[in-house]
Design an enzyme around this catalytic site. Structure first.
Site, PDB file in Angstrom:
ATOM      1  N   CYS A 100      -4.892  -2.312  -4.902  1.00  0.00           N
ATOM      2  CA  CYS A 100      -5.162  -2.960  -3.616  1.00  0.00           C
ATOM      3  C   CYS A 100      -6.216  -4.063  -3.727  1.00  0.00           C
ATOM      4  O   CYS A 100      -7.305  -3.848  -4.266  1.00  0.00           O
ATOM      5  CB  CYS A 100      -5.615  -1.918  -2.596  1.00  0.00           C
ATOM      6  SG  CYS A 100      -5.840  -2.616  -0.942  1.00  0.00           S
TER       7      CYS A 100
ATOM      8  N   CYS B 274      -8.344   2.366  -4.532  1.00  0.00           N
ATOM      9  CA  CYS B 274      -6.943   2.284  -4.955  1.00  0.00           C
ATOM     10  C   CYS B 274      -6.764   1.076  -5.879  1.00  0.00           C
ATOM     11  O   CYS B 274      -7.019  -0.067  -5.490  1.00  0.00           O
ATOM     12  CB  CYS B 274      -6.037   2.148  -3.742  1.00  0.00           C
ATOM     13  SG  CYS B 274      -6.260   3.459  -2.503  1.00  0.00           S
TER      14      CYS B 274
ATOM     15  N   CYS C   3     -12.747  -2.390   1.928  1.00  0.00           N
ATOM     16  CA  CYS C   3     -12.380  -0.977   2.050  1.00  0.00           C
ATOM     17  C   CYS C   3     -13.220  -0.142   1.090  1.00  0.00           C
ATOM     18  O   CYS C   3     -13.438  -0.546  -0.064  1.00  0.00           O
ATOM     19  CB  CYS C   3     -10.899  -0.797   1.740  1.00  0.00           C
ATOM     20  SG  CYS C   3     -10.327   0.913   1.914  1.00  0.00           S
TER      21      CYS C   3
ATOM     22  N   CYS D 140       6.656   7.271   8.359  1.00  0.00           N
ATOM     23  CA  CYS D 140       7.000   6.148   7.486  1.00  0.00           C
ATOM     24  C   CYS D 140       6.168   6.305   6.226  1.00  0.00           C
ATOM     25  O   CYS D 140       4.937   6.243   6.273  1.00  0.00           O
ATOM     26  CB  CYS D 140       6.694   4.833   8.198  1.00  0.00           C
ATOM     27  SG  CYS D 140       6.914   3.356   7.192  1.00  0.00           S
TER      28      CYS D 140
ATOM     29  N   CYS E 151       3.874  -3.700  12.836  1.00  0.00           N
ATOM     30  CA  CYS E 151       3.082  -2.735  12.083  1.00  0.00           C
ATOM     31  C   CYS E 151       1.619  -3.162  12.140  1.00  0.00           C
ATOM     32  O   CYS E 151       1.259  -4.226  11.621  1.00  0.00           O
ATOM     33  CB  CYS E 151       3.565  -2.673  10.636  1.00  0.00           C
ATOM     34  SG  CYS E 151       5.324  -2.276  10.477  1.00  0.00           S
TER      35      CYS E 151
ATOM     36  N   CYS F 196       4.209   0.564  14.897  1.00  0.00           N
ATOM     37  CA  CYS F 196       3.858   1.455  13.789  1.00  0.00           C
ATOM     38  C   CYS F 196       2.395   1.212  13.453  1.00  0.00           C
ATOM     39  O   CYS F 196       1.957   0.053  13.375  1.00  0.00           O
ATOM     40  CB  CYS F 196       4.740   1.179  12.577  1.00  0.00           C
ATOM     41  SG  CYS F 196       4.382   2.227  11.135  1.00  0.00           S
TER      42      CYS F 196
ATOM     43  N   ARG G 181      13.212   0.358   3.342  1.00  0.00           N
ATOM     44  CA  ARG G 181      12.647  -0.968   3.632  1.00  0.00           C
ATOM     45  C   ARG G 181      12.270  -1.698   2.348  1.00  0.00           C
ATOM     46  O   ARG G 181      11.547  -1.172   1.506  1.00  0.00           O
ATOM     47  CB  ARG G 181      11.412  -0.841   4.527  1.00  0.00           C
ATOM     48  CG  ARG G 181      10.871  -2.187   5.007  1.00  0.00           C
ATOM     49  CD  ARG G 181       9.676  -1.998   5.919  1.00  0.00           C
ATOM     50  NE  ARG G 181      10.004  -1.060   6.982  1.00  0.00           N
ATOM     51  CZ  ARG G 181       9.088  -0.378   7.669  1.00  0.00           C
ATOM     52  NH1 ARG G 181       7.807  -0.508   7.391  1.00  0.00           N
ATOM     53  NH2 ARG G 181       9.457   0.449   8.621  1.00  0.00           N
TER      54      ARG G 181
END
Length: 358
Positions: A77, A74, A70, A207, A114, A147, A277
């Site tokens: 991550c 972040c 990616c 979400c 998801c 999702c 969740r």
């Protein structure tokens, strides 16, 4: 005479049953309760959870369509720019492979699949790929909820995803706006808020949640929850940091099971009638206390996560049954009626003979 903690919790239960929002000081006070009061906190949160969701637990299943590499930085991550974590790295799964992965979760009772892809955000070609994956999944599991979690959305992409069969869009705020640049510099907190707003504005169920355990204070946790509350998501995932080696937050272990339970309870009081969740990191931070979290959260991820292994799916099912809860069936509605009826088709104003509500 009631103690201050008893009075706090009684007030929060009363507000939750009225769908009234607690204030900042009340949420901070929940995080400030003592470990010996944790069962009182859980009992209060359970009264609110039970009012809107009974003893049902919704199962969600993650399929990582595109893993690693990616360009975003972040800090939490394992797929981030510069990560040396030895996670799986691959480009887009084929629709058939993705459907096979999704089917495993559905067979185990997952109600929602998801679909997640690493990256800053999807191209229109990526959205076409996701549409193909959804078609393949729906051939075998026509009733499963979908999702998508594909990063930052550009104008019009949420509507395309909805047309492709997406029911909900996940994009977490993760932490408080004032400290967001401490964990990410390649995009902003406002970018994340904008994506959630786009999703909601296009008719997708929103979400959006948080990650706890990244060095934040109680005030930071409450601030991100208040930021989420402005977006009014239908689903609020609560993640606990998994400090992957090879990331800036490696070695960050700041959570106890009791703190995790207090955080979950605080979120439940803030979102009495939203799906809360229990998400990533539950196994390593809650450990043997995981069943207690079901008295607060009405939804969990089943099995593995994006780049880490979770508790075996059968272990999740056994935990739910042993704690006296039940898996929510495909025919059961997750959200209470008053939340499901909030989206109403426009029948007035432009294009009609009925006056606008301006």
């Amino acid at each position: 005479m009631l103690s201050s903690a008893e009075s706090l919790l009684a007030g929060l239960v009363a507000k939750g049953l009225r769908r009234e929002r607690p204030d900042r000081e009340e949420l901070l006070a929940v995080l400030g309760t003592a470990d010996e009061q944790i069962m009182d906190v859980l009992a209060a949160a359970f009264q609110v959870r039970r009012r809107y969701f009974g003893r049902r637990v919704k199962l969600n299943y993650l399929v990582n369509l595109k893993s690693g590499l990616c360009p975003e930085d972040c800090g939490y991550c394992s797929q981030r720019l510069g990560s040396t974590s030895e996670v799986l790295k691959y480009s887009w799964l084929s629709a058939a492979d993705a459907a096979t992965a999704a089917a495993a979760g559905v067979r185990s009772g997952a109600k929602r699949v998801c679909l997640v892809a690493s990256g800053r955000g999807p191209s229109d070609r990526d959205i076409s790929r996701v549409a193909g994956v959804i078609d393949a999944i729906k051939q075998e599991s026509p009733d499963v909820e979908i999702c998508a979690c594909l990063g930052l959305l550009k104008e019009g992409q949420a509507a395309k995803l909805r047309s492709a069969g997406v029911d909900a869009y996940n994009h977490n705020l993760n932490t408080a706006g004032e400290r967001y640049e401490e964990i990410c510099t390649t995009h902003t907190y406002a970018d994340r808020v904008g994506t959630v707003e786009q999703a909601r504005g296009s008719g997708l169920s929103a979400c959006s949640g948080l990650i706890a355990g990244m060095g934040e204070t109680d005030a930071d946790l409450v601030d991100v929850v208040l930021g989420l509350r402005e977006l009014d998501p239908d689903s609020v995932p609560v993640n606990f940091l998994m400090p992957f080696e090879g990331t800036p937050l490696a070695g960050t272990w700041q959570l106890t099971p009791q703190r995790c339970l207090r955080i979950l309870a605080m979120v439940r009081f803030a979102f009495p009638d939203s799906e809360v969740r229990l998400a990533g990191g539950r196994e390593i931070h809650l450990r043997s206390q995981q069943p207690l979290a079901l008295y607060v959260a009405n939804s969990i991820f089943l099995g593995d996560y994006l780049t880490s292994e979770g508790q075996p799916g059968q272990g999740d099912l056994d935990m739910i049954a042993d704690a006296g809860f039940e898996v929510e069936g495909a025919e059961q509605e997750t959200l209470p009626e008053h939340r499901r009826s909030q989206v109403r088709l426009r029948r007035r104003g432009a294009g009609t003979d009925v006056a606008a509500n301006a």
